[in-house]
Design a protein around this motif. Sequence first.
Motif, mmCIF file in Angstrom:
data_model
loop_
_atom_site.group_PDB
_atom_site.id
_atom_site.type_symbol
_atom_site.label_atom_id
_atom_site.label_comp_id
_atom_site.label_asym_id
_atom_site.label_seq_id
_atom_site.Cartn_x
_atom_site.Cartn_y
_atom_site.Cartn_z
ATOM 1 N N LEU A 269 -8.655 4.297 -0.467
ATOM 2 C CA LEU A 269 -7.791 3.285 -1.082
ATOM 3 C C LEU A 269 -7.510 2.138 -0.116
ATOM 4 O O LEU A 269 -7.443 0.973 -0.530
ATOM 5 C CB LEU A 269 -6.482 3.929 -1.534
ATOM 6 C CG LEU A 269 -6.571 4.880 -2.731
ATOM 7 C CD1 LEU A 269 -5.235 5.582 -2.953
ATOM 8 C CD2 LEU A 269 -6.981 4.124 -3.991
ATOM 9 N N ASP A 270 -7.365 2.446 1.161
ATOM 10 C CA ASP A 270 -7.135 1.387 2.147
ATOM 11 C C ASP A 270 -8.335 0.454 2.221
ATOM 12 O O ASP A 270 -8.171 -0.774 2.337
ATOM 13 C CB ASP A 270 -6.855 2.012 3.509
ATOM 14 C CG ASP A 270 -6.514 0.968 4.555
ATOM 15 O OD1 ASP A 270 -5.467 0.307 4.405
ATOM 16 O OD2 ASP A 270 -7.294 0.803 5.501
ATOM 17 N N LYS B 174 0.818 -1.219 0.000
ATOM 18 C CA LYS B 174 0.000 0.000 0.000
ATOM 19 C C LYS B 174 0.853 1.270 0.000
ATOM 20 O O LYS B 174 0.406 2.315 -0.489
ATOM 21 C CB LYS B 174 -0.905 0.020 1.234
ATOM 22 C CG LYS B 174 -1.868 -1.137 1.350
ATOM 23 C CD LYS B 174 -2.627 -1.049 2.666
ATOM 24 C CE LYS B 174 -3.535 -2.250 2.884
ATOM 25 N NZ LYS B 174 -4.238 -2.171 4.180
ATOM 26 N N THR C 289 -0.435 9.010 -4.231
ATOM 27 C CA THR C 289 -1.691 9.751 -4.081
ATOM 28 C C THR C 289 -1.492 11.035 -3.290
ATOM 29 O O THR C 289 -1.986 12.101 -3.673
ATOM 30 C CB THR C 289 -2.737 8.861 -3.386
ATOM 31 O OG1 THR C 289 -2.929 7.664 -4.146
ATOM 32 C CG2 THR C 289 -4.053 9.588 -3.247
ATOM 33 N N VAL D 264 1.555 3.314 -3.278
ATOM 34 C CA VAL D 264 0.298 3.842 -3.830
ATOM 35 C C VAL D 264 -0.174 5.037 -3.011
ATOM 36 O O VAL D 264 -0.572 6.071 -3.558
ATOM 37 C CB VAL D 264 -0.771 2.732 -3.853
ATOM 38 C CG1 VAL D 264 -2.090 3.279 -4.420
ATOM 39 C CG2 VAL D 264 -0.298 1.548 -4.677
ATOM 40 N N LEU E 167 -8.636 10.159 0.386
ATOM 41 C CA LEU E 167 -8.240 9.182 -0.633
ATOM 42 C C LEU E 167 -7.425 8.048 -0.028
ATOM 43 O O LEU E 167 -7.541 6.897 -0.473
ATOM 44 C CB LEU E 167 -7.453 9.891 -1.740
ATOM 45 C CG LEU E 167 -8.263 10.837 -2.626
ATOM 46 C CD1 LEU E 167 -7.356 11.555 -3.615
ATOM 47 C CD2 LEU E 167 -9.354 10.081 -3.373
#
Length: 384
Positions: free
Chosen positions: A371-372, A327, A334, A330, A367
Amino acid sequence: MSSQPLRESRSPDDGLAVSREGAHTRLALSGDWTTGQGARREIQLASLGAWQGETLTLELSGVEQLDTAGTWLLLRTAREAEDAGLEVTWEGLPAARRTLLEKVAEHESAPGEPPRPNPLRAFVARIGEKAVLAGGNARDLLNFLGLVTIGVVRNLARPRRLRFTSLVYHLERTGFDALPIVGLLAFLIGVVLAYQGADQLARFGAQIFTVNLVGISVLREMGIVLTAIIVAGRSGSAFTAQIGTMQVREEVDAMRTIGLDPIDILVVPRVLALMIALPLLTFYADILGIAGGAVMSWIALDITPLEFISRLETAVSVNHFLVGMVKAPVFAFTIALVGCFEGLKVTGSAESVGLRTTTAVVEAIFLVILLDALFSVFFSVIGV
C-alpha cells in the motif's frame, strides 16, 4: 526358486506334499504356516526346484494355522508358478482364509520407496499450489473486508451498538502502551538518517541538505512505515493470538450460539481503536524522528536545534506531513483486518494459533509495504 526340476515329495509331516500327474502339479500343505515357521517354510519352498507343467493346485485343507506371513509365502509361490507359465488354482480355502488371501494379495505389490519426482515439475507444482492457496486466501480476506466494513458502518451509524469499554481498552493497548518502543525506534531512525545522509552529502559539500533529507523522509515515509511495521508485529499479532485463543476455547462459537455477532464484539472495537491509535503514533514518531535527526545534526554538523528548525520550515511543506498522516488510517485498518481475519481462521490447536499469528504479521507487513508503494505512485502522479 532354483532351476532344477520340481522334485516330488510325499512328506506331509514336513507341511509339504508335492505330487505330479502328467502336466498337473499338486502341492498339499499342512501344519502351521505362521510367522514362527516362516524361515523353515521358505527353505522348504525354495527346495522344491523349478516349476514345470501346465497347472498347479495349492491344497490348504490340511493347514492348521495361517497368518499373513504364511499367506504371503504362498502367494509368492503362486506368482512364481504363474511366471513359469502354470495356471494356479486354490483348494481347501474357507471364507475367512480366502478373505485373508485377498487382503494380503491387495497389498502384496505395494511399492517400497516411491520414485523421486522431477525437481522442475515438483517446483512448478509447489508454486501452483501456493498460488491457488494465496488466491483463496485473498478471496476470503476480501469477503471479510466486506463484513468488517458493514460492521464498522453499522456501529458508527448506531453508536449504541459500539462497545466503548472494549474500544478504550484496545486504544490503550495499541496506542499508549506502544509509545516507548515506537518513540525509541523513531528517534534512532532519525539519528541514522542524519548521520548517513551527512556522510554522503559531505562529498558534495551539501551537508545542510541533511535537514531536508531527514524532514522529508521521516514525514513522508519512515515515520508511518516504521510505526505501521511495529504495530503490525505488536498489535496485529496480539489480535490474532487473542481471537485465536478464543477460537480454541470455542468462545466465538458460544457467541454465535447466543446470538452475538463476533464482528461487532471482537473485530470492530479493535479496528476502530487501531485506526485512532496509529495516526497518533505516527505523529509521535514523526516528532521523535526529527528530534533524532536534529540531535545528530548538532553533533555531526554543528547545526544547532534552532537552525535545524528554521531550515526545516523552509525545506518541508505541510503536504509532506499530510502525505504520511493520510496513510495512517489505511494502514491501521489493514493491520487490524488481517490480524482479526487470521485469528478467526484458527482451528482447535495451539499450533494453529502460532501459525496464524506468524501469518498475520507477514501478511500485514507485506500489505503495508504494498500500500505504501501504491500511495507513493499515486502522490507522485498527482504531484504531491
